[in-house]
Design a protein around this motif. Sequence first.
Motif, PDB file in Angstrom:
ATOM      1  N   ALA A 196      54.345   5.077  55.943  1.00 15.62           N
ATOM      2  CA  ALA A 196      53.521   3.874  55.979  1.00 15.62           C
ATOM      3  C   ALA A 196      54.270   2.693  55.363  1.00 15.62           C
ATOM      4  CB  ALA A 196      52.204   4.107  55.242  1.00 15.62           C
ATOM      5  N   HIS A 220      45.433  -1.212  57.046  1.00 20.67           N
ATOM      6  CA  HIS A 220      44.715  -0.112  57.694  1.00 20.67           C
ATOM      7  C   HIS A 220      44.015   0.758  56.643  1.00 20.67           C
ATOM      8  CE1 HIS A 220      47.935  -1.144  60.594  1.00 20.67           C
ATOM      9  NE2 HIS A 220      47.055  -0.776  61.531  1.00 20.67           N
ATOM     10  N   VAL A 221      44.682   0.915  55.504  1.00 23.61           N
ATOM     11  CA  VAL A 221      44.147   1.707  54.395  1.00 23.61           C
ATOM     12  C   VAL A 221      44.339   0.906  53.120  1.00 23.61           C
ATOM     13  CG1 VAL A 221      44.271   3.884  53.106  1.00 23.61           C
ATOM     14  CG2 VAL A 221      44.835   3.851  55.545  1.00 23.61           C
ATOM     15  N   ALA A 256      46.661   8.023  55.944  1.00 20.12           N
ATOM     16  CA  ALA A 256      47.671   7.014  56.274  1.00 20.12           C
ATOM     17  C   ALA A 256      48.692   7.594  57.244  1.00 20.12           C
ATOM     18  CB  ALA A 256      48.372   6.537  55.003  1.00 20.12           C
ATOM     19  N   LEU A 264      40.966  -5.212  53.968  1.00 20.04           N
ATOM     20  CA  LEU A 264      41.097  -4.350  55.141  1.00 20.04           C
ATOM     21  C   LEU A 264      40.947  -5.103  56.454  1.00 20.04           C
ATOM     22  CD1 LEU A 264      38.941  -1.340  53.924  1.00 20.04           C
ATOM     23  CD2 LEU A 264      41.407  -1.281  54.356  1.00 20.04           C
ATOM     24  N   ARG A 265      41.609  -4.617  57.477  1.00 21.99           N
ATOM     25  CA  ARG A 265      41.394  -5.091  58.839  1.00 21.99           C
ATOM     26  C   ARG A 265      40.189  -4.358  59.448  1.00 21.99           C
ATOM     27  NH1 ARG A 265      46.420  -4.245  62.210  1.00 21.99           N
ATOM     28  NH2 ARG A 265      47.398  -4.892  60.263  1.00 21.99           N
ATOM     29  N   THR A 286      49.966  -8.545  56.223  1.00 20.67           N
ATOM     30  CA  THR A 286      49.821  -7.368  57.080  1.00 20.67           C
ATOM     31  C   THR A 286      49.367  -7.704  58.498  1.00 20.67           C
ATOM     32  OG1 THR A 286      47.552  -7.061  56.279  1.00 20.67           O
ATOM     33  CG2 THR A 286      49.300  -5.880  55.113  1.00 20.67           C
ATOM     34  N   GLU A 325      51.453   2.363  59.607  1.00 24.14           N
ATOM     35  CA  GLU A 325      50.257   1.668  59.152  1.00 24.14           C
ATOM     36  C   GLU A 325      50.534   0.936  57.855  1.00 24.14           C
ATOM     37  OE1 GLU A 325      46.283   3.812  60.823  1.00 24.14           O
ATOM     38  OE2 GLU A 325      47.091   4.633  58.952  1.00 24.14           O
ATOM     39  N   TRP A 326      49.751  -0.113  57.627  1.00 20.76           N
ATOM     40  CA  TRP A 326      49.823  -0.844  56.365  1.00 20.76           C
ATOM     41  C   TRP A 326      48.879  -0.210  55.350  1.00 20.76           C
ATOM     42  CZ3 TRP A 326      53.353  -4.128  54.835  1.00 20.76           C
ATOM     43  CH2 TRP A 326      54.055  -4.888  55.772  1.00 20.76           C
ATOM     44  N   ARG A 335      37.942  -1.759  61.160  1.00 24.19           N
ATOM     45  CA  ARG A 335      38.061  -0.304  61.248  1.00 24.19           C
ATOM     46  C   ARG A 335      38.966   0.285  60.174  1.00 24.19           C
ATOM     47  NH1 ARG A 335      34.708   2.577  64.293  1.00 24.19           N
ATOM     48  NH2 ARG A 335      36.353   4.030  64.876  1.00 24.19           N
ATOM     49  N   GLY A 336      39.240  -0.484  59.136  1.00 25.05           N
ATOM     50  CA  GLY A 336      40.073   0.003  58.047  1.00 25.05           C
ATOM     51  C   GLY A 336      39.345   0.985  57.145  1.00 25.05           C
ATOM     52  N   ARG A 337      40.136   1.665  56.292  1.00 24.46           N
ATOM     53  CA  ARG A 337      39.595   2.692  55.397  1.00 24.46           C
ATOM     54  C   ARG A 337      39.871   2.303  53.948  1.00 24.46           C
ATOM     55  NH1 ARG A 337      43.128   4.049  59.539  1.00 24.46           N
ATOM     56  NH2 ARG A 337      44.353   5.539  58.320  1.00 24.46           N
TER      57      ARG A 337
END
Length: 338
Positions: free
Chosen positions: A190, A229-230, A163, A248-249, A224, A167-168, A251-253
Amino acid sequence: MRALVFEEFGGPLTVQQVPDPAPAPDGVVVEVGASGVCRSDWHAWSGHDPDVVLPHVPGHELAGTVAAVGDRVRGWSVGDRVTVPFVCACGTCPPCRDGDGQVCLRQTQPGFTHWGSFAQYVALDAADVNLVALPEDMSFPVAAALGCRFATAFRAVTGVGRAAPGEWVAVVGCGGVGLSAVQVAVGVGARVVAVDPSPGARELAVAMGAEHVLASTGGVVELTGGGAHVALDCLGSPATCEASIRSLRPRGRHVQVGLLPPAQGRAAVPMELVVARELAVLGSHGMAAQDYPAMLSMITAGRLRPQDLVTRELPLTEAGPALVDVGRISGVTVLTSF
């Protein structure tokens, strides 16, 4: 010594007199100053962990004073104030040589592979690899809260989820590890959406710095601006795992932190979203002792406050009810008298 013992899975939890442990040649015995009551201990009592052999003493989040030292230990002495990761690494297998003791191939875990810290004393293996010296001003109750939930959250947010400021981060499930994750994510800059059905848990998440709190993940994407993002599943259930991934958006993790015992059902991972959005699905399993200094430095600097998570201190005689009720009372419960 006195210890909390169960002799059948899901059965009675009673304080009994049991033999004192002895140190292995490379290990120590620690006089327990405090031990956290964690959902993982509930899993052990419920029969979800194949390593547990009955009768058993649970407990894996601990801090205390070295009481006995094996003859091959070089770095520790009687009287040292210490804590330890819940994964005790061997120090010699390939993952350990790569610096990844949290996934050691020959790991031992107090409270799972052998008797744990709901007791006056606990044996710990490979002391020179696993023990962590406590800052002089850190109390045992605060240090005990680090061993599983806080350290696990720290590595899940910073090391696995990576994170970054701005980032969200969506934290799904705000028990001890989830609240720790909220605090750590805020500590690294974050923005946090915390999700839990419990009003008490959401209130504590706000106190830990969450920007938004929700009863379910349904509003995460909107809040968000397209998804987190995570996202971390800090509870560990098929429903929360799937919900975390869906929040998640592109490419999120997703970081799976909460245990997912097969006895509770397999998670339905929406792989079509993983492919279409190029999501990363990651696991996080504790934190090796060698990685503690970064966390301890943030605590010493006041950027992290694990002491704010400790909401109850109980004696060993109340450990049984506390274990049965784990997750029903917000915050971290710590045993402090044995």
